[in-house]
Structures are given as structure tokens and as C-alpha cells.
Design an enzyme around this catalytic site. Structure first.
Site, short mmCIF file in Angstrom:
data_model
loop_
_atom_site.label_atom_id
_atom_site.label_comp_id
_atom_site.label_asym_id
_atom_site.label_seq_id
_atom_site.Cartn_x
_atom_site.Cartn_y
_atom_site.Cartn_z
CB ILE A 17 -0.95 0.00 1.23
CG1 ILE A 17 -1.93 -1.18 1.13
CG2 ILE A 17 -1.71 1.32 1.35
CD1 ILE A 17 -2.80 -1.40 2.37
CB SER A 136 -6.12 -2.91 10.00
OG SER A 136 -6.77 -4.04 9.45
CE1 TYR A 149 -1.52 -5.95 10.74
CE2 TYR A 149 -3.86 -6.44 10.67
CZ TYR A 149 -2.77 -5.76 10.17
OH TYR A 149 -2.92 -4.90 9.11
CE LYS A 153 -2.09 -2.31 11.36
NZ LYS A 153 -1.37 -1.19 10.77
CB ILE A 182 -4.94 -4.07 0.08
CG1 ILE A 182 -5.97 -3.09 0.66
CG2 ILE A 182 -4.28 -3.51 -1.18
CD1 ILE A 182 -7.16 -2.77 -0.21
N1 LIG Z 1 -2.89 -5.40 2.89
C1 LIG Z 1 -4.02 -5.29 3.61
O1 LIG Z 1 -5.03 -5.96 3.33
C2 LIG Z 1 -4.07 -4.37 4.78
C3 LIG Z 1 -5.30 -4.20 5.40
C4 LIG Z 1 -5.39 -3.34 6.48
C5 LIG Z 1 -4.27 -2.65 6.92
N2 LIG Z 1 -3.07 -2.85 6.30
C6 LIG Z 1 -1.93 -2.08 6.79
O2 LIG Z 1 -1.36 -1.38 5.72
C7 LIG Z 1 0.01 -1.13 5.98
C8 LIG Z 1 0.84 -1.55 4.80
O3 LIG Z 1 0.73 -2.96 4.67
P1 LIG Z 1 0.81 -3.70 3.26
O4 LIG Z 1 -0.37 -4.56 3.15
O5 LIG Z 1 1.13 -2.75 2.19
O6 LIG Z 1 2.02 -4.71 3.53
P2 LIG Z 1 3.54 -4.72 3.08
O7 LIG Z 1 3.63 -4.67 1.59
O8 LIG Z 1 4.15 -5.87 3.80
O9 LIG Z 1 4.10 -3.34 3.65
C9 LIG Z 1 4.53 -3.16 4.96
C10 LIG Z 1 5.52 -2.04 4.95
O10 LIG Z 1 5.95 -1.77 6.30
C11 LIG Z 1 7.36 -1.71 6.32
N3 LIG Z 1 7.89 -2.10 7.62
C12 LIG Z 1 7.68 -3.27 8.29
N4 LIG Z 1 8.39 -3.28 9.42
C13 LIG Z 1 9.07 -2.09 9.47
C14 LIG Z 1 9.98 -1.51 10.39
N5 LIG Z 1 10.36 -2.15 11.50
N6 LIG Z 1 10.47 -0.28 10.11
C15 LIG Z 1 10.10 0.39 8.98
N7 LIG Z 1 9.24 -0.10 8.09
C16 LIG Z 1 8.74 -1.34 8.33
C17 LIG Z 1 7.81 -2.66 5.21
O11 LIG Z 1 9.09 -2.32 4.73
P3 LIG Z 1 10.48 -3.00 5.11
O12 LIG Z 1 10.24 -4.46 5.27
O13 LIG Z 1 11.34 -2.64 3.95
O14 LIG Z 1 10.91 -2.33 6.36
C18 LIG Z 1 6.77 -2.36 4.15
O15 LIG Z 1 7.16 -1.24 3.40
C19 LIG Z 1 0.34 -1.90 7.27
O16 LIG Z 1 0.27 -1.02 8.38
C20 LIG Z 1 -0.81 -2.91 7.36
O17 LIG Z 1 -1.05 -3.31 8.68
C21 LIG Z 1 -2.94 -3.68 5.24
#
Ligand SMILES: NC(=O)c1ccc[n+]([C@@H]2O[C@H](COP(=O)([O-])OP(=O)(O)OC[C@H]3O[C@@H](n4cnc5c(N)ncnc54)[C@H](OP(=O)(O)O)[C@@H]3O)[C@@H](O)[C@H]2O)c1
Length: 250
Positions: A17, A136, A149, A153, A182
Site C-alpha cells: 500500500i 486496519s 495484529y 491496530k 488489499i
Molecule cells: N494489505 C491489507 O489488506 C491491509 C489491510 C489493512 C491494513 N493494512 C496495513 O497497511 C500497511 C501496509 O501494509 P501492506 O499490506 O502494504 O504490507 P507490506 O507490503 O508488507 O508493507 C509493509 C511495509 O511496512 C514496512 N515495515 C515493516 N516493518 C518495518 C519496520 N520495523 N520499520 C520500517 N518499516 C517497516 C515494510 O518495509 P520494510 O520491510 O522494507 O521495512 C513495508 O514497506 C500496514 O500497516 C498494514 O497493517 C494492510
């Protein structure tokens, strides 16, 4: 680069995202600072002339503070911060593992609080601007197999509601983003069918509109799923627990 170019800092921007939102804002002409741990992915994205990479780990407070200083030095100003970093390991969520839960809280909750703290004085002095936190739908109410998780959130949403009032006095907007499912590396680990699954580009479009064009506290999507979950949220425990139990057994 024009003087009037708007500027945004996005954490969690190396994939999913956060990455899609960074690309969307850059395409719309914004100057974008991107952060996450994986420098090589950020640098690739920074091939775009509107995007600059500032790697950091949100569990390291000094790194957050230094990165924010560097962004201000380089950009001169910031209009929006979108804190989207997050972690989720579905297999770790099925049992109560205090160490793993602590790690999820450190990244998803405390890591974001340190980011907000880093930018607090800047925005309060500026008396404008916008801090947005990616929470979330998993934080709405307790769900099965979500021992770390979901609580992280829920805490983030409650924290954002709380600071909304404080920042409002300074003319600073606080909002939350509550995405449904997503398709990203984070949800690719799920082994159950995800209803209303959408692309990161769809999420980025909704987030861009919510941050720039609308004024509401919560940016939530897709509505088909989020409105149903909002309905579940207002039910009394007896009915909520009965319904969710039935739904997950189907
Ligand atoms: N996908 C969904 O369905 C969904 C739904 C609701 C909420 N969300 C929320 O949306 C956000 C993005 O998630 P996503 O689905 O896009 O997953 P993702 O592709 O795994 O992205 C997670 C991001 O967080 C970064 N991250 C993780 N640990 C970190 C740390 N210690 N320091 C700095 N950056 C860190 C990761 O980068 P690095 O590993 O490079 O550090 C990555 O850029 C999250 O907060 C997730 O909880 C996602």
C-alpha cells in the site's frame, strides 16, 4: 521543482500500500519522501524524480528523528505524513506468543507513536498539515487468530482518536486509514479466502482522495466490506460473538 510543490512523507513505502500511495502522489506532482528498512527497494522507487529515499527502522527512535530532520533539510517543508509501516505473520497469531506479540506492538503501534512524536512540534508550530495513520479493519473488534495484529491496530485507532483532539487545537488534521483486504506481500501469507480483495493501486486511489480531497477522520474501503464490519462493531457481544463464530466456521 516549484516552490509550491506539496510534500508528503510515507513510511512503509518499500512495498504494498505505501509503495502504491508513493507512486500515486508522485504522479500527481507531489514531492514524496519514502521510508522503510529495505533501502534497495526504496532506491529503486526513487528512480522517479519526485521521490526521495530515507531508509529507517520504525523500532529505532533515533533513526526516525534523524530521518525526519534530513527530510526537512532536503524538502524545507512537509504537508502530510502517512505512517503506513506494519507487520503481520498469520501463523504467529494462532497461539499466544508474548514475544511475538511484543514485536508486533513494537512495529505496528509503538513504531508509529515514535513517528508521530518526531513530527509533533513541527506541525504544532506550523499550525497546519496532516498526520494520517494506517490502521486496519482488524482493529474494529476482536477477530479469531489475531492475538497480536488486531490488538496493535485497535490501539493505533484509539491513539489516533485521542490525538485528533489535541492536534485539532493547532489546526493540524489527524486521520486514520482502515483498509479492507488489499493484495500485498502482507496478505499473501493468508491461507483463507479474502472477501472484496483489492489491488494496492485501488487502495492508493482511495487514500489519495481521502487525504487530499475529503476531510473525514476515517478513510475506509472497500465500502462493501467496511460498512458490514462497522455494523458488526455496534452489535452487543452476545450477537457479535455468535455471528463471527458462525461466519468463520462456514
Ligand atoms: N494489505 C491489507 O489488506 C491491509 C489491510 C489493512 C491494513 N493494512 C496495513 O497497511 C500497511 C501496509 O501494509 P501492506 O499490506 O502494504 O504490507 P507490506 O507490503 O508488507 O508493507 C509493509 C511495509 O511496512 C514496512 N515495515 C515493516 N516493518 C518495518 C519496520 N520495523 N520499520 C520500517 N518499516 C517497516 C515494510 O518495509 P520494510 O520491510 O522494507 O521495512 C513495508 O514497506 C500496514 O500497516 C498494514 O497493517 C494492510
Amino acid at each position: 521543482m516549484s516552490e509550491n510543490q506539496k510534500k508528503i512523507w510515507i513510511t512503509g513505502a518499500s512495498s504494498g500500500i505505501g509503495k502504491a500511495v508513493a507512486e500515486k502522489f508522485a504522479k500527481e506532482g507531489w514531492r514524496v519522501a519514502i521510508s522503510a528498512r529495505r533501502k534497495e527497494l526504496l532506491d529503486e522507487l526513487a528512480g522517479n524524480q519526485n521521490i526521495t529515499s530515507f531508509p529507517l527502522d520504525v523500532t529505532n527512535r533515533d533513526q526516525i528523528n534523524n530521518v525526519f530532520k534530513n527530510i526537512l533539510n532536503e524538502f524545507g517543508d512537509l504537508d502530510i505524513c502517512l505512517f503506513s509501516s506494519g507487520t503481520y505473520e498469520p501463523k504467529d497469531e494462532q497461539n499466544i506468543d508474548p514475544d511475538k506479540i511484543k514485536n508486533v506492538m513494537n512495529v505496528n503501534f509503538l513504531g508509529v507513536i515514535d513517528c508521530v512524536k518526531a513530527v509533533e512540534d513541527f506541525f504544532k508550530k506550523k499550525k497546519s498539515g496532516h498526520i494520517s495513520i494506517v490502521s486496519s479493519i482488524a482493529g474494529y473488534r476482536g477477530l479469531p487468530n489475531s492475538s497480536g495484529y488486531g490488538p496493535s491496530k485497535a490501539a493505533l485507532t484509539n491513539f489516533s482518536e485521542s490525538i485528533y483532539f489535541d492536534f485539532k487545537k493547532f489546526g493540524v488534521r489527524v486521520s486514520i486509514v482502515s483498509p479492507g483486504f488489499i493484495k500485498t506481500p502482507l496478505t499473501d501469507k493468508n491461507e483463507f479466502p479474502m472477501p472484496f480483495l483489492k489491488t494496492p493501486e485501488y487502495a492508493a486511489e482511495k487514500i489519495f482522495i481521502g487525504l487530499v480531497k475529503n476531510k473525514s477522520f476515517e478513510i475506509h474501503f472497500p465500502k462493501g466490506l467496511t460498512l458490514f464490519l462497522k455494523f458488526l462493531r455496534i452489535l452487543p457481544y452476545k450477537i457479535y460473538l455468535f455471528l463471527v463464530d458462525k461466519l468463520v466456521k462456514r
